[in-house]
Design an enzyme around this catalytic site. Structure first.
Site, PDB file in Angstrom:
ATOM      1  N   ASP A   1      -5.568   2.787  -0.665  1.00 46.59           N
ATOM      2  CA  ASP A   1      -5.207   1.398  -0.963  1.00 46.59           C
ATOM      3  C   ASP A   1      -6.464   0.707  -1.489  1.00 46.59           C
ATOM      4  OD1 ASP A   1      -3.951  -1.008  -1.186  1.00 46.59           O
ATOM      5  OD2 ASP A   1      -3.757  -1.370   0.965  1.00 46.59           O
TER       6      ASP A   1
ATOM      7  N   ASP B   1      -2.043  -0.204  -7.237  1.00 47.50           N
ATOM      8  CA  ASP B   1      -3.278  -0.074  -6.463  1.00 47.50           C
ATOM      9  C   ASP B   1      -3.118   0.755  -5.188  1.00 47.50           C
ATOM     10  OD1 ASP B   1      -1.674  -1.859  -5.118  1.00 47.50           O
ATOM     11  OD2 ASP B   1      -3.246  -3.326  -4.723  1.00 47.50           O
ATOM     12  N   GLU B   2      -2.073   1.577  -5.122  1.00 48.74           N
ATOM     13  CA  GLU B   2      -1.792   2.273  -3.869  1.00 48.74           C
ATOM     14  C   GLU B   2      -1.071   3.583  -4.162  1.00 48.74           C
ATOM     15  OE1 GLU B   2       0.548   1.176   0.317  1.00 48.74           O
ATOM     16  OE2 GLU B   2       0.679  -0.158  -1.421  1.00 48.74           O
TER      17      GLU B   2
END
Length: 443
Positions: free
Chosen positions: A11, A106-107
């Protein structure tokens, strides 16, 4: 359940704000809020400096402005820059394994077992540290937090335990030791309403949740939800990592402890659900054309209503407006047990969607009743600059918009590899000023 810690969850930390601070050296170490900058805008990401003052994702921008001190930078999104950085990170993850499951821009999850790695605790820890270092170097300083565990749920929880720039490897057999002291909100699927309902029976930690029987839990939150939480509280999660999973829709729903009839309360719940959905869309870099409303009434009958729009959207305000119109057509006189809002028909987010203004319509000019209408084009509008936008000036070079108004635009001329740069105020229609591309952080 796996016997080795072979699922990695990454993350990226305060991703949008981190990219802004990387590309804008004058903002490093300062509070930064990214999202809609208008009066009804919503925060997409707040830097850790801004979070110290209470700013957070899905909060209204107006509330964040009240909480944050003078000098906080409130910026519109630059999704081309975020996507470019994300592609670099996802490329590094795919070097580790052919099984990478992106959850958003973003993960992502990574199946380390599919990559043929040594899965001993020491080797996995060293691999994760090396990955974090490589990400920071390849992205110009953007950091990520990593969790590694025997299941997806534990890996995701691990990545949250030591943010920012954290690393948690959960040893096999220690899953319950890690889980049980944590608050129930740490489990996926437990939102504020469910957490409040659990707190009423003194269930505040995952350990407390573990002590509930399956019958008690399902009677409290429903069959499907309760069964899922029962398993997760016992670290029972055998979901595989699915490579390049593509979401077909984004949705959120809430079940109420008491049936709702008050129109104002229902409207507020729609707004809250729209914020959750819109924030997830913005984080994933997507938008959608179809808004769906789900309503479960007092008698457990469930209705869905949908509207497909001519244009894609991801703004919580716009999603809420459509959902409110759909709710107006539903009989809710007996009370509502559950509300859900979703967006489908997803497509890649186009930079500027949040800030674009519609093209002016041609104006029909009628000279007199006997004449034919003459269609004339309106004069060109002054460019609407937005805070944070990349620009380039023919003489002064590349920079970004600090602010605009009264036919003026203020620009700070700097980039990711420069010192904090000078600020200049120019005419909004300066012919030497134009929108620019995201700056190159490499080299």
């Amino acid at each position: 359940m796996r016997r080795e810690p072979s699922i990695l969850h990454l993350d990226l930390d305060a991703f949008f704000a981190a990219v802004e601070q990387r590309d804008k050296p004058s903002l490093r170490g300062r509070p930064v809020v990214v999202g809609g900058t208008g009066g009804r805008g919503v925060v997409a990401t707040a830097s850790y400096e801004a979070r110290a003052f209470g700013a957070r994702s899905a909060m209204s921008t107006a509330e964040a402005r009240r909480l944050c001190p003078p000098g906080t930078a409130f910026l519109g999104g630059r999704f081309a820059a975020y996507r470019r950085t994300s592609e670099v990170v996802m490329g590094l993850l795919r070097e580790l394994s052919p099984l990478v499951e992106p959850l958003s821009i973003d993960e992502a999850y990574v199946d380390l077992a599919a990559g043929g790695h040594d899965l001993s605790l020491a080797a996995v820890t060293a691999l994760a540290r090396d990955l974090k270092d490589r990400i920071a170097e390849a992205t110009g300083g953007v950091t990520g937090s990593v969790g590694v565990a025997t299941s997806k749920s534990l890996a995701k929880i691990g990545s949250e335990l030591d943010k920012p720039d954290g690393l948690t490897v959960v040893p096999p057999g220690a899953e319950l030791d890690v889980l049980h002291p944590l608050p129930v909100r740490s489990l996926g699927g437990i939102g504020p309403v469910t957490a409040e309902r659990l707190a009423q029976i003194s269930v505040t930690t995952i350990g407390d949740l573990h002590r509930l029987s399956l019958v008690d839990l399902t009677s409290l939150v429903g069959q499907a939800h309760g069964a899922g939480l029962y398993r997760l509280a016992r670290a029972d999660d055998d979901r595989p990592v699915v490579a390049d999973r593509e979401a077909k829709s984004v949705s959120a729903e809430e079940t109420f402890a008491r049936d709702l009839t008050d129109p104002a309360r229902l409207a507020a719940e729609i707004e809250a659900l729209a914020v959750r959905v819109g924030s997830r869309l913005q984080r994933s870099g997507t938008s959608g054309r179809t808004v769906t409303l789900k309503v479960r009434r007092f008698d457990y009958s469930t209705l869905t209503r949908s509207q497909t729009l001519a244009h894609a959207l991801d703004e919580p305000r716009q999603i809420a407006e459509v959902a409110q119109r759909l709710l107006a057509g539903v009989d809710r006189s007996g009370g509502v047990r559950l509300l859900g809002v979703g967006v489908s028909g997803l497509s890649p987010y186009a930079q500027g969607d949040l800030f674009a203004e519609r093209d002016p319509e041609p104006v029909a000019l009628v000279v007199d009743e006997a004449s034919e209408p003459e269609t004339v084009e309106p004069p060109p509008a002054v460019v609407a600059w937005y805070p944070g936008q990349d620009v380039v000036h023919a003489e002064l070079g590349a920079g970004w918009v600090w602010g605009s108004g009264l036919n003026r635009v203020t620009v700070r001329f700097e980039g990711p590899r420069t010192a904090p740069g000078p600020v200049r105020t120019l005419a909004a229609d300066d012919p030497d000023l134009a929108p620019g591309d995201p700056p190159d952080w490499t080299g």
